[in-house]
Design a protein around this motif. Structure first.
Motif, PDB file in Angstrom:
ATOM      1  N   LEU A   1      -4.310  -5.122  11.430  1.00  0.00           N
ATOM      2  CA  LEU A   1      -4.114  -6.145  10.401  1.00  0.00           C
ATOM      3  C   LEU A   1      -3.130  -7.207  10.871  1.00  0.00           C
ATOM      4  CD1 LEU A   1      -3.873  -4.043   7.104  1.00  0.00           C
ATOM      5  CD2 LEU A   1      -5.576  -5.810   7.599  1.00  0.00           C
TER       6      LEU A   1
ATOM      7  N   ASN B   1       2.767  -1.542   4.370  1.00  0.00           N
ATOM      8  CA  ASN B   1       2.172  -0.208   4.262  1.00  0.00           C
ATOM      9  C   ASN B   1       3.269   0.859   4.281  1.00  0.00           C
ATOM     10  OD1 ASN B   1      -0.520  -1.128   4.218  1.00  0.00           O
ATOM     11  ND2 ASN B   1      -0.535  -1.321   6.443  1.00  0.00           N
TER      12      ASN B   1
ATOM     13  N   ILE C   1       1.544  -7.902   3.824  1.00  0.00           N
ATOM     14  CA  ILE C   1       1.041  -6.570   3.524  1.00  0.00           C
ATOM     15  C   ILE C   1       2.048  -5.557   4.064  1.00  0.00           C
ATOM     16  CG2 ILE C   1      -0.800  -4.888   3.927  1.00  0.00           C
ATOM     17  CD1 ILE C   1      -2.740  -7.241   4.232  1.00  0.00           C
TER      18      ILE C   1
ATOM     19  N   SER D   1      -6.508  -3.849   1.371  1.00  0.00           N
ATOM     20  CA  SER D   1      -6.291  -4.948   2.317  1.00  0.00           C
ATOM     21  C   SER D   1      -7.537  -5.825   2.411  1.00  0.00           C
ATOM     22  CB  SER D   1      -5.921  -4.390   3.696  1.00  0.00           C
ATOM     23  OG  SER D   1      -4.729  -3.639   3.636  1.00  0.00           O
TER      24      SER D   1
ATOM     25  N   ASN E   1       0.855  -1.187   0.000  1.00  0.00           N
ATOM     26  CA  ASN E   1       0.000   0.000   0.000  1.00  0.00           C
ATOM     27  C   ASN E   1       0.891   1.237   0.000  1.00  0.00           C
ATOM     28  OD1 ASN E   1      -2.749  -1.007   0.083  1.00  0.00           O
ATOM     29  ND2 ASN E   1      -2.283  -1.800   2.131  1.00  0.00           N
TER      30      ASN E   1
ATOM     31  N   LEU F   1      -7.232  -9.886   1.508  1.00  0.00           N
ATOM     32  CA  LEU F   1      -7.208 -10.760   2.689  1.00  0.00           C
ATOM     33  C   LEU F   1      -7.880 -12.120   2.480  1.00  0.00           C
ATOM     34  CD1 LEU F   1      -7.619  -8.308   5.700  1.00  0.00           C
ATOM     35  CD2 LEU F   1      -5.751  -9.926   5.324  1.00  0.00           C
TER      36      LEU F   1
ATOM     37  N   SER G   1      -2.293  -0.903  10.381  1.00  0.00           N
ATOM     38  CA  SER G   1      -1.229  -1.900  10.298  1.00  0.00           C
ATOM     39  C   SER G   1      -1.216  -2.792  11.541  1.00  0.00           C
ATOM     40  CB  SER G   1       0.135  -1.216  10.143  1.00  0.00           C
ATOM     41  OG  SER G   1       0.181  -0.418   8.981  1.00  0.00           O
TER      42      SER G   1
ATOM     43  N   VAL H   1       2.471  -8.282   8.466  1.00  0.00           N
ATOM     44  CA  VAL H   1       2.172  -6.881   8.167  1.00  0.00           C
ATOM     45  C   VAL H   1       3.290  -6.012   8.735  1.00  0.00           C
ATOM     46  CG1 VAL H   1       0.550  -4.968   8.424  1.00  0.00           C
ATOM     47  CG2 VAL H   1      -0.310  -7.322   8.275  1.00  0.00           C
TER      48      VAL H   1
END
Length: 271
Positions: A204, A174, A172, A157, A124, A161, A201, A215
Motif C-alpha cells: 500500500l 494498520n 492508512i 483499504s 485498520n 483508496l 502495508s 501508510v
C-alpha cells in the motif's frame, strides 16, 4: 506556526521568573493547540472502534476535533461506545459491520462518506486472536483470523483508496503486532495474518506514494484489552490502549515531508 511559537515564547519568558517551568508549559500548550487545529474537521474511519485499542483511538481523534466513523460486529459494544462518547454528538458515526464481509465494508465506507463528505484517515484496527500449536490449527481457526486480520484491512483499504486518490491525500494506519515481526509458539495462525498485514502495508505504501497517501504499521506487544486476558503477562504490566492511541495521534501530526514505515511498541524492560 513559527511566528505563533515565537510570540508565545516571548510572552512566557516575561512570566518565567516567577515560575521556571512556565516556558516549557507554554510551549507544550501551544503545540497541543496546534495539533488540535491541524486535525479539526478531518474525517477518520476506525475499524473495531467500540472497545479496547479502537475505542481509545476513537476518543483521542474526537478530542482532536475530527469526525470519526467506527464499526464493529458487536452491537451491544457499539451502543455502549456511542453512549460513552455521546458528548461528541454528530462527530461520531456508528455502524455495525463485519470487516471480513466486503459488501458490508463498501456500504460502511459509502455511508460514512455520505455523512462526513470525505475520508482522510483509515485505521485498520479490528483484529482477533486464537492461540494453538501448529498441529492443532483447524481450517476454521486459520480462516477466522485471516478473514478479520488480513482480508478486513484489505477490503477497507480497497474501499477508501479511490477517494484518497481523488483527494490526493490520505493516511492508512494498520494496527499490526509484534507477532507480525516474529513468530512465537502457539501464535502460528495469528502471526501469519499479521505478517500478511505487514506485507499489505508495504505494498500500500509503495502504491500510495504517488498519490500522497501515507501508510504506517503499529506493532505492539501485549496490550491490556479483553483479547489477551489469558496472556502470561498481568494486565497491569501491559501496554495501555491509550499508548496506541497516542501513537496514532503522533503519526497524524507529522509534517507532509516525514513518513514512518512502522513503529514497534514493547513493554517496559523488553528488548
Amino acid at each position: 506556526m513559527r511566528n505563533q511559537i515565537t510570540c508565545a515564547i516571548q510572552y512566557v519568558k516575561m512570566h518565567s521568573e516567577r515560575n521556571p517551568c512556565s516556558l516549557l508549559q507554554g510551549a507544550s500548550i501551544l503545540f497541543q493547540e496546534e495539533i488540535m487545529e491541524s486535525l479539526k474537521g478531518k474525517v477518520a474511519l476506525v475499524t473495531g472502534g467500540s472497545s479496547g485499542i479502537g475505542l481509545a483511538i476513537t476518543r483521542v481523534l474526537l478530542e482532536a476535533g475530527m469526525h470519526v466513523a467506527i464499526c464493529g460486529r458487536d452491537k451491544d459494544r457499539l451502543r455502549k461506545a456511542e453512549k460513552a462518547l455521546k458528548e461528541y454528538g454528530k462527530n461520531l458515526i456508528v455502524m455495525s459491520v463485519d470487516v471480513s464481509n466486503k459488501p458490508q465494508v463498501k456500504k460502511w465506507v459509502k455511508a460514512s462518506l455520505d455523512r462526513a463528505g470525505r475520508v482522510d484517515v483509515l485505521v485498520n484496527n479490528a483484529g482477533v486472536a486464537r492461540w494453538a500449536e501448529v498441529e492443532n490449527i483447524t481450517d476454521e481457526h486459520l480462516d477466522y483470523q485471516l478473514n478479520v486480520n488480513l482480508r478486513g484491512p484489505l477490503y477497507c483499504s480497497q474501499s477508501v483508496l479511490p477517494y484518497m486518490k481523488e483527494q490526493r491525500n490520505g493516511y492508512i494506519i494498520n494496527i499490526s503486532s509484534v507477532c507480525g515481526k516474529f513468530g512465537f509458539a502457539g501464535t502460528t495462525a495469528y502471526s501469519a495474518s499479521k505478517f500478511g498485514l505487514m506485507a499489505l502495508s508495504d505494498s500500500l505504501r509503495e502504491e500510495g506514494a504517488a498519490h500522497n497517501i501515507k501508510v504506517s504499521a503499529i506493532c505492539p506487544g501485549y496490550v491490556a484489552t479483553p483479547m489477551v486476558t489469558d496472556a502470561p503477562v498481568p494486565l497491569d504490566e501491559m501496554i495501555r490502549p491509550e499508548d496506541i492511541a497516542s501513537t496514532v495521534l503522533f503519526l497524524l501530526n507529522l509534517s507532509e515531508y516525514a513518513a514512518i514505515k512502522e513503529i514497534v511498541i514493547t513493554r517496559k524492560g523488553e528488548s
